[in-house]
Design an enzyme around this catalytic site. Structure first.
Site, PDB file in Angstrom:
ATOM      1  N   GLY A  65      28.523  23.782  13.264  1.00  0.00           N
ATOM      2  CA  GLY A  65      29.966  23.678  13.038  1.00  0.00           C
ATOM      3  C   GLY A  65      30.757  23.399  14.305  1.00  0.00           C
ATOM      4  O   GLY A  65      31.697  22.593  14.299  1.00  0.00           O
ATOM      5  N   THR A  66      30.393  24.043  15.393  1.00  0.00           N
ATOM      6  CA  THR A  66      31.132  23.876  16.645  1.00  0.00           C
ATOM      7  C   THR A  66      31.079  22.419  17.082  1.00  0.00           C
ATOM      8  O   THR A  66      32.094  21.839  17.480  1.00  0.00           O
ATOM      9  CB  THR A  66      30.534  24.794  17.735  1.00  0.00           C
ATOM     10  OG1 THR A  66      30.604  26.143  17.250  1.00  0.00           O
ATOM     11  CG2 THR A  66      31.296  24.687  19.036  1.00  0.00           C
ATOM     12  N   ASN A  68      37.520  32.089   8.114  1.00  0.00           N
ATOM     13  CA  ASN A  68      36.341  32.943   8.260  1.00  0.00           C
ATOM     14  C   ASN A  68      36.661  34.427   8.199  1.00  0.00           C
ATOM     15  O   ASN A  68      35.839  35.231   7.782  1.00  0.00           O
ATOM     16  CB  ASN A  68      35.602  32.628   9.564  1.00  0.00           C
ATOM     17  CG  ASN A  68      36.529  32.336  10.717  1.00  0.00           C
ATOM     18  OD1 ASN A  68      37.408  31.486  10.631  1.00  0.00           O
ATOM     19  ND2 ASN A  68      36.346  33.047  11.818  1.00  0.00           N
ATOM     20  N   GLN A  85      32.857  27.785   6.421  1.00  0.00           N
ATOM     21  CA  GLN A  85      32.805  29.000   5.598  1.00  0.00           C
ATOM     22  C   GLN A  85      32.826  28.714   4.104  1.00  0.00           C
ATOM     23  O   GLN A  85      32.519  29.591   3.307  1.00  0.00           O
ATOM     24  CB  GLN A  85      33.975  29.927   5.954  1.00  0.00           C
ATOM     25  CG  GLN A  85      33.870  30.565   7.316  1.00  0.00           C
ATOM     26  CD  GLN A  85      32.694  31.534   7.441  1.00  0.00           C
ATOM     27  OE1 GLN A  85      32.117  31.982   6.444  1.00  0.00           O
ATOM     28  NE2 GLN A  85      32.331  31.850   8.661  1.00  0.00           N
ATOM     29  N   HIS A 128      23.544  27.678   8.979  1.00  0.00           N
ATOM     30  CA  HIS A 128      23.268  29.126   9.010  1.00  0.00           C
ATOM     31  C   HIS A 128      24.281  29.956   8.239  1.00  0.00           C
ATOM     32  O   HIS A 128      24.101  31.160   8.069  1.00  0.00           O
ATOM     33  CB  HIS A 128      23.104  29.633  10.452  1.00  0.00           C
ATOM     34  CG  HIS A 128      24.366  29.795  11.238  1.00  0.00           C
ATOM     35  ND1 HIS A 128      24.980  31.018  11.377  1.00  0.00           N
ATOM     36  CD2 HIS A 128      25.110  28.929  11.952  1.00  0.00           C
ATOM     37  CE1 HIS A 128      26.053  30.881  12.164  1.00  0.00           C
ATOM     38  NE2 HIS A 128      26.143  29.614  12.523  1.00  0.00           N
ATOM     39  N   THR A 149      16.519  13.248  19.886  1.00  0.00           N
ATOM     40  CA  THR A 149      15.410  13.428  18.956  1.00  0.00           C
ATOM     41  C   THR A 149      15.804  14.406  17.848  1.00  0.00           C
ATOM     42  O   THR A 149      16.462  15.411  18.108  1.00  0.00           O
ATOM     43  CB  THR A 149      14.174  13.956  19.722  1.00  0.00           C
ATOM     44  OG1 THR A 149      13.872  13.009  20.744  1.00  0.00           O
ATOM     45  CG2 THR A 149      12.967  14.132  18.808  1.00  0.00           C
ATOM     46  N   CYS A 166      32.861  35.853  16.592  1.00  0.00           N
ATOM     47  CA  CYS A 166      33.176  35.346  17.928  1.00  0.00           C
ATOM     48  C   CYS A 166      34.064  36.307  18.695  1.00  0.00           C
ATOM     49  O   CYS A 166      34.088  36.297  19.914  1.00  0.00           O
ATOM     50  CB  CYS A 166      33.867  33.994  17.829  1.00  0.00           C
ATOM     51  SG  CYS A 166      33.090  32.940  16.632  1.00  0.00           S
TER      52      CYS A 166
HETATM   53  N1  PLP Z   1      33.976  27.136  12.013  1.00  0.00           N
HETATM   54  C1  PLP Z   1      34.052  28.300  11.350  1.00  0.00           C
HETATM   55  C2  PLP Z   1      35.142  28.492  10.353  1.00  0.00           C
HETATM   56  C3  PLP Z   1      33.117  29.315  11.597  1.00  0.00           C
HETATM   57  O1  PLP Z   1      33.211  30.464  10.934  1.00  0.00           O
HETATM   58  C4  PLP Z   1      32.098  29.090  12.562  1.00  0.00           C
HETATM   59  C5  PLP Z   1      31.124  30.151  12.888  1.00  0.00           C
HETATM   60  O2  PLP Z   1      31.430  31.321  12.876  1.00  0.00           O
HETATM   61  C6  PLP Z   1      32.059  27.846  13.213  1.00  0.00           C
HETATM   62  C7  PLP Z   1      33.008  26.894  12.921  1.00  0.00           C
HETATM   63  C8  PLP Z   1      30.991  27.537  14.219  1.00  0.00           C
HETATM   64  O3  PLP Z   1      29.823  27.105  13.580  1.00  0.00           O
HETATM   65  P1  PLP Z   1      28.406  27.127  14.349  1.00  0.00           P
HETATM   66  O4  PLP Z   1      28.026  28.565  14.457  1.00  0.00           O
HETATM   67  O5  PLP Z   1      27.485  26.353  13.496  1.00  0.00           O
HETATM   68  O6  PLP Z   1      28.636  26.471  15.662  1.00  0.00           O
END
Ligand code: PLP
Length: 383
Positions: free
Chosen positions: A71-72, A150, A178, A200, A236, A324
């Site tokens: 996600g990040t 989240n 989420q 995940h 890769t 986080c």
């Molecule tokens: N965006 C939201 C709303 C999230 O809750 C999270 C993870 O907590 C992320 C992005 C980040 O995703 P990743 O852990 O796959 O980098």
């Protein structure tokens, strides 16, 4: 009971089917899918099958799916790349309750000379749509609003938001990390141009995700160094991760009804039980549409850190905010953005369920919490 895991918005357990699907690629099927021999080709076919499953989950075509590390990465990609398409447009519009991946990418863009407008939320967690309408205009490059938050679980009205973005000629990205697997998503019906997801969060492995990019949108390359992912993202392939993501997506589509109905029933049982047994407790954003698996409870005057610790001693795992921000004693920025009084914001506990949560676990959690809150209220100077 070994332990009770109610922190599924932080991460989820890998589904047994997902693990089974991944194992061959950690053992015998180790070929590089970019190799020209038949060993590589067979793995490439499996990667493409995973792509199809991911696409199907959100109503996309497989050519619109790009595998990422999660996600990040997807959020960073959307923000940093979308502003490069039309350089006359210098405004990015986000919400004040986005994940740090969006908030900090937006901060970076601000340092680079772009303008960023953060749209606030009301006390019920809903987005200030009038402010959004006023903010988005002919100077807007991108509107990025998460599908669901989240911490609160509150779902935002994507169809309405994407319409506002498109009427102004801006692109629309949503962080659906989420929401995936918990609510139905159709990128075409919802007018989504870009979407980030992460395996995940829906019973897939960590460190892998996907980015949806509507066909026809020409984003600049994100990672240079080869022609993987149609040149968008070199490197890769994370084969076991991608296979796991594909299987998790297939299962998510299969389970989405169970997830929305059964999980919601257990979530409601949990929140009703807590309200019944813990005087003064209330649900964050109770009036707003929420993810079926999430409830954040506020226990006015009782410190969430103490609740968390005592639940932990009973092997019940929850969160006092987003994963986080764990480790920080400050109230969560999401709760502050919702204008929740500090005393209440400091008492927030997020419970997030999954398809594996059982009725017995919920009953045990309510009973345990009843004792914990009673004990903490007896020693709290505020009650
Ligand atoms: N965006 C939201 C709303 C999230 O809750 C999270 C993870 O907590 C992320 C992005 C980040 O995703 P990743 O852990 O796959 O980098």
């Amino acid at each position: 009971m070994k332990h009770i895991y109610l922190d599924n918005n932080a991460t989820t357990r890998i589904a047994p089917e997902v693990l089974e699907a991944m194992l061959p690629y950690l053992k015998d099927s180790f070929a590089n899918p970019s190799s020209f021999h038949s060993f590589g080709n067979s793995v490439e076919d499996d990667i493409e099958n995973a792509r199809k499953n991911v696409a199907r989950l959100i109503g996309a075509n497989s050519e619109e799916i790009i595998f990422t590390s999660g996600g990040t990465e997807g959020d960073n990609w959307a923000l940093k790349s979308a502003v490069r398409i039309n350089r006359n447009r210098t405004l990015v519009v986000i919400s004040s309750v986005e994940h740090p991946a969006v908030l900090e990418a937006a901060d970076y863009l601000r340092e680079e000379g772009f303008r960023v407008d953060r749209i606030g939320v009301f006390q019920d967690g809903s987005l200030k749509m009038n402010d959004l309408r006023k903010a988005v205009g002919s100077d807007t490059a991108l509107v990025s609003i998460m599908t669901a938050n989240n911490e609160s679980g509150i779902i935002f009205p994507l169809e309405e938001i994407s319409k506002i973005a498109h009427e102004a000629g801006a692109y629309f990205h949503t962080d659906a990390v989420q929401a995936i697997g918990k609510v139905a998503i159709d990128v075409n019906r919802m007018g989504i141009d870009m979407l980030s997801m992460s395996a995940h969060k829906f019973h897939g492995p960590k460190g892998v995700g996907a980015f949806y990019l509507k066909s026809g949108i020409r984003l600049p390359r994100f990672i240079h160094g080869g022609h993987h992912e149609r040149g968008f993202r070199a490197g890769t392939y994370n084969v076991p991760g991608i296979i796991g993501l594909g299987e998790a997506a297939r299962l998510a589509l299969e389970y989405i009804d169970v997830e929305t109905k059964e999980t919601e029933k257990l979530r409601d049982m949990l929140q009703d039980g807590i309200i019944r047994e813990c005087p003064g407790a209330y649900v964050l954003g109770a009036e707003s549409p929420r993810l079926p698996n999430t409830v954040t409870m506020l226990f006015s005057g009782v410190e969430s850190e103490s609740i968390l610790m005592l639940l932990d001693m009973k092997k019940i795992f929850v969160s006092s905010g987003s994963a986080c921000s764990t480790g920080s004693k400050d109230p969560s920025y999401v709760l502050l953005a919702m204008d929740i009084p500090q005393n209440d914001a400091n008492s927030a506990i997020r419970f997030s369920l999954s398809r594996y949560t059982t009725k017995e676990e919920i009953e045990f959690t309510i009973e345990t919490l009843k004792e914990i809150i009673k004990k903490l209220r007896n020693i709290s100077p505020f009650t």
